[in-house]
Motif scaffolding. Structure first.
Motif, PDB file in Angstrom:
ATOM      1  N   GLY A  10       0.767  -1.230   0.000  1.00 54.55           N
ATOM      2  CA  GLY A  10       0.000   0.000   0.000  1.00 54.55           C
ATOM      3  C   GLY A  10       0.798   1.279   0.000  1.00 54.55           C
ATOM      4  N   LEU A  11       2.132   1.196  -0.029  1.00 48.58           N
ATOM      5  CA  LEU A  11       2.970   2.388  -0.004  1.00 48.58           C
ATOM      6  C   LEU A  11       3.980   2.347  -1.148  1.00 48.58           C
ATOM      7  N   ALA A  12       4.219   3.518  -1.744  1.00 47.40           N
ATOM      8  CA  ALA A  12       5.163   3.628  -2.859  1.00 47.40           C
ATOM      9  C   ALA A  12       6.279   4.591  -2.494  1.00 47.40           C
ATOM     10  N   ALA A  13       7.503   4.211  -2.798  1.00 41.63           N
ATOM     11  CA  ALA A  13       8.651   5.077  -2.530  1.00 41.63           C
ATOM     12  C   ALA A  13       8.707   6.187  -3.564  1.00 41.63           C
ATOM     13  N   VAL A  14       8.961   7.425  -3.088  1.00 43.63           N
ATOM     14  CA  VAL A  14       9.080   8.581  -3.975  1.00 43.63           C
ATOM     15  C   VAL A  14      10.255   9.436  -3.531  1.00 43.63           C
ATOM     16  N   GLN A  15      10.747  10.223  -4.481  1.00 46.70           N
ATOM     17  CA  GLN A  15      11.859  11.120  -4.198  1.00 46.70           C
ATOM     18  C   GLN A  15      11.427  12.563  -4.411  1.00 46.70           C
ATOM     19  N   ILE A  16      11.702  13.407  -3.414  1.00 48.14           N
ATOM     20  CA  ILE A  16      11.402  14.837  -3.476  1.00 48.14           C
ATOM     21  C   ILE A  16      12.644  15.586  -2.994  1.00 48.14           C
ATOM     22  N   ALA A  17      13.118  16.511  -3.804  1.00 43.16           N
ATOM     23  CA  ALA A  17      14.302  17.313  -3.448  1.00 43.16           C
ATOM     24  C   ALA A  17      15.471  16.418  -3.041  1.00 43.16           C
ATOM     25  N   GLY A  18      15.629  15.317  -3.759  1.00 48.98           N
ATOM     26  CA  GLY A  18      16.768  14.446  -3.533  1.00 48.98           C
ATOM     27  C   GLY A  18      16.632  13.490  -2.374  1.00 48.98           C
ATOM     28  N   ARG A  19      15.509  13.525  -1.663  1.00 48.74           N
ATOM     29  CA  ARG A  19      15.317  12.663  -0.501  1.00 48.74           C
ATOM     30  C   ARG A  19      14.141  11.728  -0.737  1.00 48.74           C
ATOM     31  N   TRP A  20      14.222  10.548  -0.100  1.00 53.76           N
ATOM     32  CA  TRP A  20      13.226   9.507  -0.333  1.00 53.76           C
ATOM     33  C   TRP A  20      12.297   9.326   0.854  1.00 53.76           C
TER      34      TRP A  20
END
Length: 337
Positions: free
Chosen positions: A57-67
């Motif tokens: 139920g959760l997906a890894a994402v990257q924002i501003a170089g951080r996960w």
């Protein structure tokens, strides 16, 4: 009496089983990552620097170089504060801060503080981790196991360690007889860290479907949980069983599959092959990728420049230079513009 009767009925009423969360698949549009469902419908609009397919139920994402991780609606469930992450397994995700690894739960709480040099995913309630080198003691780094709460349950004394499966884990140690070194050997331990199969193998993989692939000297084959050889694999390369088939490679003929009796149910013939997943195996012939069923029948003819195995009902492919997802019939459900 009436209240008691109503309460009794509520206790006897069938409880609906929790349905696993639908898998979400990352897609890229104009350099931004979003997510689609198994029908190819956009679920989370493109907005992230990078993304990985969801698990649990959760997906890894990257924002501003951080996960971090988002839920099925795109809301942050775990803040983007890590340098690297892996998908969730058994309610835990391994995460890296700097050069150290730890684990978080689905609410983003730290279960294991990032303090380990290496870590692998949880399986059967245990996670293999490697301790960092101690400069003062100059102690050799070792692999051990943590429980779901992050507590050590098997001491970090192994050279290498793999996740548990079928109640056993493959681990590597250096063996000696008196003062003579026999080199690195693999064996299998139980949950308590006791030897279930003494270390005598030059290589080993974890158990799948009741069998483990091992090599003892020049002998390559599969053992049962007692350590007894039950199937020889007279091939240049062999891999663990998946869905009743194990992929093997012949140096001249190529890649194929054997069954649990060792029969070449799909004779070596392909440039390359991946494990069976969701009833189909990814194979490459004449530089193109396609899929075959358990009997070797071509279900999706080789026509893709690149491809990955099926997960959650879709497979990632590249067709005419454009990333896409296909369903089990080979039909495109999404393709990049």
């Amino acid at each position: 009496m009436r209240l008691r009767f109503v309460l009794l009925l509520s206790l006897l009423a069938p409880v609906a089983a929790a349905q696993p969360a639908a898998r979400l698949f990352p897609v890229v549009e104009d350099g931004k990552f979003g997510f689609i469902d198994a029908q190819g419908q956009e679920v989370i609009p493109p907005q992230f620097e990078a993304g990985l397919a969801s698990t649990e139920g959760l997906a890894a994402v990257q924002i501003a170089g951080r996960w971090g991780f988002v839920d099925g609606a795109g809301a942050l469930a775990v803040d983007t504060r890590f340098d690297e992450v892996f998908p969730f397994a058994e309610g835990r995700a391994r995460v890296r801060l700097g050069d150290r690894w730890g684990f978080v739960d689905a609410e983003g709480r730290t279960v294991v503080a990032p303090a380990y040099a290496e870590a692998l995913d949880y399986a059967e309630g245990r996670a293999p981790v490697r301790t960092a080198t101690s400069g003062l003691a100059r102690r050799r780094p070792g692999w051990g196991y943590l429980d779901r709460d992050g507590q050590p349950v098997v001491e970090a004394t192994f050279e290498r360690a793999l996740p548990f499966s079928d109640g056993l884990a493959a681990v590597q140690v250096f063996r000696k007889i008196l003062f003579v070194s026999l080199g690195a050997r693999w064996g299998f331990i139980d949950y308590a860290g006791a030897w279930a199969v003494e270390p005598r193998f030059t290589s080993a993989r974890g158990f799948t479907e009741g069998l483990a692939l091992v090599q003892e000297g020049r002998r390559l084959g599969y053992i049962d949980t007692t350590g007894a050889f039950v199937l020889e694999a007279p091939y240049a390369r062999a891999f663990p069983f998946a869905e009743g088939r194990a992929r093997v490679a012949d140096e001249e003929a190529g890649w194929g599959f054997i069954d649990r009796q060792g029969r070449a149910v799909i004779p070596p013939q392909y440039d390359y092959a991946d494990d069976f997943a969701e009833g189909l195996a990814l194979v490459r012939a004449d530089g193109r990728w396609g899929f075959v069923d358990a009997e070797g029948r071509p279900v999706i003819p080789p026509r893709f420049e690149r491809a990955r195995s099926f997960h959650g009902g879709l497979a990632y492919v590249t067709l005419d230079g454009r990333p896409a997802y296909i369903d089990r019939t080979g039909a495109l459900v999404w393709q990049a513009e």
